[in-house]
Scaffold this motif. Structure first.
Motif, mmCIF file in Angstrom:
data_model
loop_
_atom_site.group_PDB
_atom_site.id
_atom_site.type_symbol
_atom_site.label_atom_id
_atom_site.label_comp_id
_atom_site.label_asym_id
_atom_site.label_seq_id
_atom_site.Cartn_x
_atom_site.Cartn_y
_atom_site.Cartn_z
ATOM 1 N N UNK A 1 0.861 -1.179 0.000
ATOM 2 C CA UNK A 1 0.000 0.000 0.000
ATOM 3 C C UNK A 1 0.898 1.229 0.000
ATOM 4 N N UNK A 2 1.118 1.818 -1.185
ATOM 5 C CA UNK A 2 2.067 2.920 -1.304
ATOM 6 C C UNK A 2 1.601 4.175 -0.579
ATOM 7 N N UNK A 3 0.298 4.390 -0.547
ATOM 8 C CA UNK A 3 -0.233 5.563 0.149
ATOM 9 C C UNK A 3 0.037 5.464 1.643
ATOM 10 N N UNK A 4 -0.210 4.288 2.201
ATOM 11 C CA UNK A 4 0.052 4.079 3.619
ATOM 12 C C UNK A 4 1.553 4.108 3.903
ATOM 13 N N UNK A 5 2.356 3.642 2.948
ATOM 14 C CA UNK A 5 3.805 3.672 3.127
ATOM 15 C C UNK A 5 4.311 5.104 3.270
ATOM 16 N N UNK A 6 3.839 5.996 2.407
ATOM 17 C CA UNK A 6 4.252 7.399 2.483
ATOM 18 C C UNK A 6 3.863 8.008 3.821
ATOM 19 N N UNK A 7 2.657 7.712 4.264
ATOM 20 C CA UNK A 7 2.195 8.239 5.548
ATOM 21 C C UNK A 7 3.055 7.719 6.707
ATOM 22 N N UNK A 8 3.370 6.425 6.680
ATOM 23 C CA UNK A 8 4.143 5.845 7.781
ATOM 24 C C UNK A 8 5.564 6.384 7.815
#
Length: 252
Positions: free
Chosen positions: A232-239
């Motif tokens: 999940x690239x979106x969640x990766x950026x957030x994390x």
């Protein structure tokens, strides 16, 4: 063979840049540095907004037409998310240095080079956005990118996310999609021969990785089980940003 490693990122590790990031995923590693807003030469000055300059440096040798093409695509994309109107008559410079690329593979005893200029584009875009965030430049949104190849598999066709050079060489079409954090399509580049149905299926597969949760239950048969669809690239950026903020505020 498709690279299935998890994405990795490191922020603000270059001391002489306003913002920096190193991003590794799908066989690519890119180091990015951002400086700005800084003074701009009179010939490049824009009276009502900031100029955005993107420089792409290859892993070996000097840049050519391939890098100029990538710079044009990245610049036009970044201008859509950077609040350039906040910094008139200044320059925002983004430098992207490729340090690692996927190893060559063999097809019919012949070394395969990644024939498409677009294969590295998602890694470059992701590094640029992380570098901009590291520099604390105001953005309207972040973005995530992925690549996808449509490969004939007998009578059917399948989509492979983040394909290897071999898979790109043998594919019927190759696509790159970028989505904002508002789940809006901001960039799409396609090469090869494909139908609108295949493009729609590719778009849905890319949207699932960039915009939606990693776990899906729609049973889309187009997705290759061996691909990195669970990332999940979106969640990766957030994390990544959450970890950076927690580290910066740890002393408090």
């Amino acid at each position: 063979m498709t690279v299935t490693t998890e994405p990795e990122a490191l922020l603000s590790h270059l001391q002489n840049a306003d913002g920096s990031a190193t991003f590794s995923y799908a066989g690519y590693t890119v180091v990015g540095a951002v400086n700005g807003p800084i003074e701009v030469q009179r010939r490049d000055e824009l009276p009502e907004e900031a100029a955005v300059d993107v420089i792409v440096r290859p892993a070996a040798g000097v840049g050519g037409t391939r890098e100029r093409h990538l710079e044009s695509l990245i610049q036009s994309t970044l201008r859509q998310i950077i609040l350039v109107n906040n910094f008139p008559r200044t320059l925002i410079q983004v430098i992207l240095q490729v340090t690692t690329a996927p190893e060559n593979e063999y097809v019919n005893a012949k070394v395969v080079q990644a024939g498409s200029n677009l294969s590295i584009l998602p890694a470059l875009l992701q590094t640029a956005v992380l570098s901009l965030l590291s520099a604390a430049l105001p953005l309207t949104a972040t973005l995530t990118s992925t690549s996808l190849a449509i490969i004939a598999d007998g009578q059917s066709k399948r989509a492979v996310l983040n394909p290897s050079p071999r898979e790109i060489e043998t594919s019927e079409s190759f696509h790159v999609f970028s989505f904002t954090s508002h789940d809006e399509l901001i960039l799409v580049e396609s090469e090869g021969s494909f139908t609108m149905k295949e493009w729609d299926d590719a778009f849905a597969a890319a949207q699932r990785q960039c915009c939606q949760p990693a776990t899906t239950n729609d049973g889309d048969t187009l997705m290759d089980d061996g691909s990195s669809a669970g990332v999940n690239l979106k969640q990766f950026t957030r994390s990544v940003l959450e970890e950076k903020i927690a580290s910066d505020l740890h002393w408090k």
